[in-house]
Design a protein around this motif. Structure first.
Motif, mmCIF file in Angstrom:
data_model
loop_
_atom_site.group_PDB
_atom_site.id
_atom_site.type_symbol
_atom_site.label_atom_id
_atom_site.label_comp_id
_atom_site.label_asym_id
_atom_site.label_seq_id
_atom_site.Cartn_x
_atom_site.Cartn_y
_atom_site.Cartn_z
ATOM 1 N N ILE A 71 0.744 -1.105 0.208
ATOM 2 C CA ILE A 71 -0.139 -0.148 -0.084
ATOM 3 C C ILE A 71 0.730 1.679 0.161
ATOM 4 O O ILE A 71 1.832 1.430 1.331
ATOM 5 C CB ILE A 71 -0.417 -0.285 1.373
ATOM 6 C CG1 ILE A 71 -1.585 -1.172 1.312
ATOM 7 C CG2 ILE A 71 -1.896 1.225 1.107
ATOM 8 C CD1 ILE A 71 -2.356 -1.729 2.542
ATOM 9 N N PHE A 75 -1.469 6.236 0.878
ATOM 10 C CA PHE A 75 -3.100 6.041 1.463
ATOM 11 C C PHE A 75 -3.257 6.280 2.774
ATOM 12 O O PHE A 75 -4.449 6.489 3.238
ATOM 13 C CB PHE A 75 -2.996 4.668 0.971
ATOM 14 C CG PHE A 75 -3.550 4.559 -0.206
ATOM 15 C CD1 PHE A 75 -2.915 5.406 -1.391
ATOM 16 C CD2 PHE A 75 -4.227 3.435 -1.222
ATOM 17 C CE1 PHE A 75 -2.571 5.095 -2.690
ATOM 18 C CE2 PHE A 75 -4.341 3.724 -2.129
ATOM 19 C CZ PHE A 75 -3.977 4.652 -3.517
ATOM 20 N N ILE A 114 -6.593 0.619 0.722
ATOM 21 C CA ILE A 114 -6.460 0.421 -0.437
ATOM 22 C C ILE A 114 -7.716 -0.801 -0.595
ATOM 23 O O ILE A 114 -8.042 0.045 -2.149
ATOM 24 C CB ILE A 114 -4.936 -0.542 -0.930
ATOM 25 C CG1 ILE A 114 -4.785 -0.986 -2.119
ATOM 26 C CG2 ILE A 114 -5.748 -2.447 0.331
ATOM 27 C CD1 ILE A 114 -3.401 -1.675 -2.821
ATOM 28 N N HIS A 117 -9.807 2.930 -1.877
ATOM 29 C CA HIS A 117 -9.234 3.024 -2.999
ATOM 30 C C HIS A 117 -9.473 2.489 -4.671
ATOM 31 O O HIS A 117 -10.320 2.962 -5.556
ATOM 32 C CB HIS A 117 -7.968 2.819 -3.154
ATOM 33 C CG HIS A 117 -6.977 3.719 -4.398
ATOM 34 N ND1 HIS A 117 -6.427 4.481 -4.939
ATOM 35 C CD2 HIS A 117 -6.534 2.869 -5.658
ATOM 36 C CE1 HIS A 117 -6.106 5.198 -6.196
ATOM 37 N NE2 HIS A 117 -6.406 3.779 -6.966
ATOM 38 N N MET A 118 -10.270 1.438 -4.342
ATOM 39 C CA MET A 118 -10.864 0.156 -5.642
ATOM 40 C C MET A 118 -12.223 0.053 -5.344
ATOM 41 O O MET A 118 -12.644 0.999 -6.857
ATOM 42 C CB MET A 118 -10.170 -1.399 -5.166
ATOM 43 C CG MET A 118 -9.042 -1.428 -5.555
ATOM 44 S SD MET A 118 -7.683 -0.501 -7.221
ATOM 45 C CE MET A 118 -8.291 -1.416 -8.196
#
Lengths: 474, 474
Positions: A71, A75, A114, A117-118
């Motif tokens: 990561i 982030f 993460i 984010h997706m």
């Protein structure tokens, strides 16, 4: 193979645990400080745990996926509490392919960032919701004081991450998964638990509310055995996870996360184990049955092994091990498999062959019984069910006996030395901190199942509207 | 949801692949360069692959375990060829818990070294052998040019690591696991493969002999789809893995390692996919069947959905999806599930209800058939078996048609532009390197199944005693 005995639990619970994990070949220390190898016997137990949980996740509409180990450091910084909570524990990759990296990479300590984010990339409309994803992986949290299964730098777990259109749905999900964990713990692992809401100071870094299942170990200390977090819109805002609702208005999603780890193996060891070693619940044991053939001469050997093979076939539906080692005695095998916690031992000797019977020895109780070879599968099935039920009953009994309702703070200080205290609490972080400092007991959480009514805080005497459990904990 | 068409395979195979992986939601690019997210549909495919392999591993006596992600840098340096081969690809952790580490930690690129270290600790006598352990995990190898599933910085795989008393046993294990891979590839994935021994220049860093299964993709390029390495005593000597034999003499063990990764998902896509999208083998497809109900008004809707539910129940033994979305047309759904490669579509419209039938459309062939609703499960089972067999036959045919036996080097240079060349080869690294330089075709390996006899090297004309396959490769 000289057999060294384990220390007794009463003498040194911690050493009993450490040695048992090694001797039963559940796990071993790995070369990098704080990391562990999970050996085949321990991994088989974990695989049975994962199967029991995974089927429950799928039955509640979840699917599995995989997200990367690495990561970007930036982030984590997007959610202020999150980065504060995890920063001291991070392992950081600074070199890749022989070159210094421009941005250091964090080895995931947990995947909210993460995955957030997706999700921001995948979610566009209310039609894309809810997203119900679970991941089986390992995570890394730098730990100074480690103990196999209970606290290791790298550990194995599942992390569920869901996104919902409304806060209500997300809250219901958080609660549902807590109940899934409780159901798994009690009905598969025979580990009784209390479902609690965590206090502000004990909650997940970046979450709104955290819940956990708390179990009592054999030394009466508490273990947080699974957690479920309601994250509100915190991560949705940090990562811009938004959707168009039915009125074409852009809204933030509400998210949850929930996890259960290889710590749970530690719980199974410490809840059920005795001075002889592990006692594994039949529903999760790598081997539910061990068959030990017993013979003294070649003639007996032939007859016994023939009968052993017949019984093995009758018991084909069970996870079973035939211990036909020639270099060790039956007595050695009995001790060995008791140490490894196999729920049921089937002995087959010349007399058993003669009488058309087998000898059964339960791991959870003393003594032996005999049962006809004909129809052995039904008896074994019923016996394993009895063992499973008996283990839960005994653990519940122990938990009840060691949970106290002290009348005052003096008594509180006494009982938390070897037990749990279920008490009225003022809900102030300050009082909580002082209790910890004065007694080493931490707030395990506020049971969801409250008796109702009101009282006064066990420590400060202020009015209290909720009860909490305080205990020393792993 | 506007549907953009894929580029055709003939027009741009590489872009067809890249777009298909994204559109079918198998995987997505993750924020750290070279890493990927495996999305639920792709992970379900991988889970079916793991289940098919895992049952084969267990049937051949292997058990699973878990070893740490972090390996001390010094471990890699103990085997000279191994560290040389992997050094340029390492990700290195230099910071842990906020402090610079004394010894940098490598994020495992493969686990021979750390497993070797543990085996040295566990193995004492011939009674402890063989050790037959497999691990399911992810590994990291820094890559400059990446492609989803085929080459990613982090990828998922299994790595088997076994230790044996004798070289013969280890060689037999190496060969057995290669055959397990070939059996899995052909009978589960419908991917025909050639079993080969790798040339010296293509073998595993630190091994004695490497073997692989090689598959032909839809553009005729080769893909190494699984590898099995005989490591001799190299790692045993580097890590002092020794045992006392029956004569009480200390001996080195012989070891093997073997792996198959998420690359195989890429193979399934590229072997079977067509211009409409994925074509998944029934034995591994996340959904073997999709049911699409078709109706135009409320009356039809009720009747069709009732019949859909009845059919769904009849097909309860299969992995099945009912697509009852109301916001998209049946035509959209047909294209959507064709793109996702579901082997068999069951359509249920008003006419089907009336006639007591369902309409079947196979993904691997054009056209529709009808079959009575009564007994639909048997027909579906037989049809899925036919699809599975047909996919393997077609792929075998394609591989045969595109494997050539060129008469001279000029013809060789021509055929490897779009096909494989199966040729006599002098076994000299120098000749191999020049072929690569002159034609971009690499030595895929020496087929275990040799025709026998002798010939002359396709390039240099020197005497040759073995045939090898040359092809452009992924």
């Amino acid at each position: 193979m000289p057999e060294e005995r384990l220390p007794s639990r009463s003498e040194n619970f911690s050493e009993w645990y450490n040695q048992l994990v090694l001797k039963a070949e559940l796990a071993d220390y790995a070369p990098v400080r704080g990391t562990m190898v999970v050996r085949p016997y321990g991994w088989a137990l974990w695989e049975n745990i994962t199967a029991a949980l995974d089927s429950r996740f799928k039955a509640t509409g979840h699917v599995n996926a995989a997200f990367p180990l690495f990561i970007p450091m930036s982030f984590l910084q997007k959610e202020k509490d999150h980065v504060e909570g995890f920063s001291p524990q991070l392992a950081v990759v600074t070199i890749g392919g022989g070159e210094e990296l421009e941005e250091p990479l964090v080895v995931r300590p947990t995947s909210e960032t993460i995955i957030g984010h997706m999700y921001a990339k995948w979610i566009e409309s209310y039609r894309d919701l809810p997203v119900l994803i679970n991941v089986w992986n390992s995570v890394v949290r730098w730990e100074l004081r480690t103990k196999l299964f209970l606290r290791t730098t790298e550990f194995y777990w599942q992390e569920g991450h869901t996104a919902h259109a409304t806060a209500e749905e997300a809250k219901a999900e958080t609660r549902q998964m807590l109940e899934v964990y409780a159901d798994f713990a009690e009905n598969e692992a025979a580990v009784p638990v209390v479902m609690v809401r965590k206090s502000e100071s004990e909650k997940f870094a970046g979450g709104v509310n955290s819940y956990s299942i708390e179990a009592m170990m054999g030394d009466t200390r508490a273990l947080q055995a699974g957690t479920s977090h309601y994250l509100g819109e915190n991560f949705a805002k940090a990562f811009s996870i938004r959707y168009l609702d039915r009125d074409n208005t852009l809204q933030y999603v509400s998210t949850t996360s929930w996890g259960l780890s290889t710590r749970f193996v530690g719980a199974i060891i410490m809840v059920h184990g005795d001075d002889q070693g592990l006692v594994l619940p039949p529903r999760l044991a790598p081997f539910q049955i061990v068959i030990v053939p017993i013979h003294k001469n070649e003639e007996q050997r032939r007859a016994v092994l023939e009968q052993t093979e017949a019984i093995r076939q009758s018991l084909g539906d069970f996870r079973l091990k035939v211990d036909d080692r020639e270099e060790v005695t039956p007595g050695f095998k009995f001790n060995d498999w008791e140490m490894r916690g196999v729920p049921l031992r089937v002995e087959i000797g010349p007399k058993d062959v003669e009488q058309g019977q087998v000898t059964l020895a339960r791991r959870d109780e003393k003594g032996r019984t005999h049962t006809p070879a004909e129809g052995v599968a039904e008896v074994v099935r019923a016996t394993l069910d009895e063992i499973q039920a008996n283990m839960l009953t005994k653990a519940r009994e122990f938990m009840r006996e060691n949970t106290h309702d002290p009348a005052d703070y003096a008594e509180f200080q006494e009982v938390v030395k070897a037990g749990w205290a279920d008490v009225w609490w003022c809900a102030e972080a300050d009082c909580e901190a002082k209790i910890k400092q004065e007694t080493k007991a931490t707030n395990r959480g506020i049971p969801l199942d409250q008796t109702g009514g009101e009282g006064v805080c066990i420590r400060c005497g202020d009015p209290a509207r909720e009860r909490a459990i305080f205990a020393r904990a792993y």
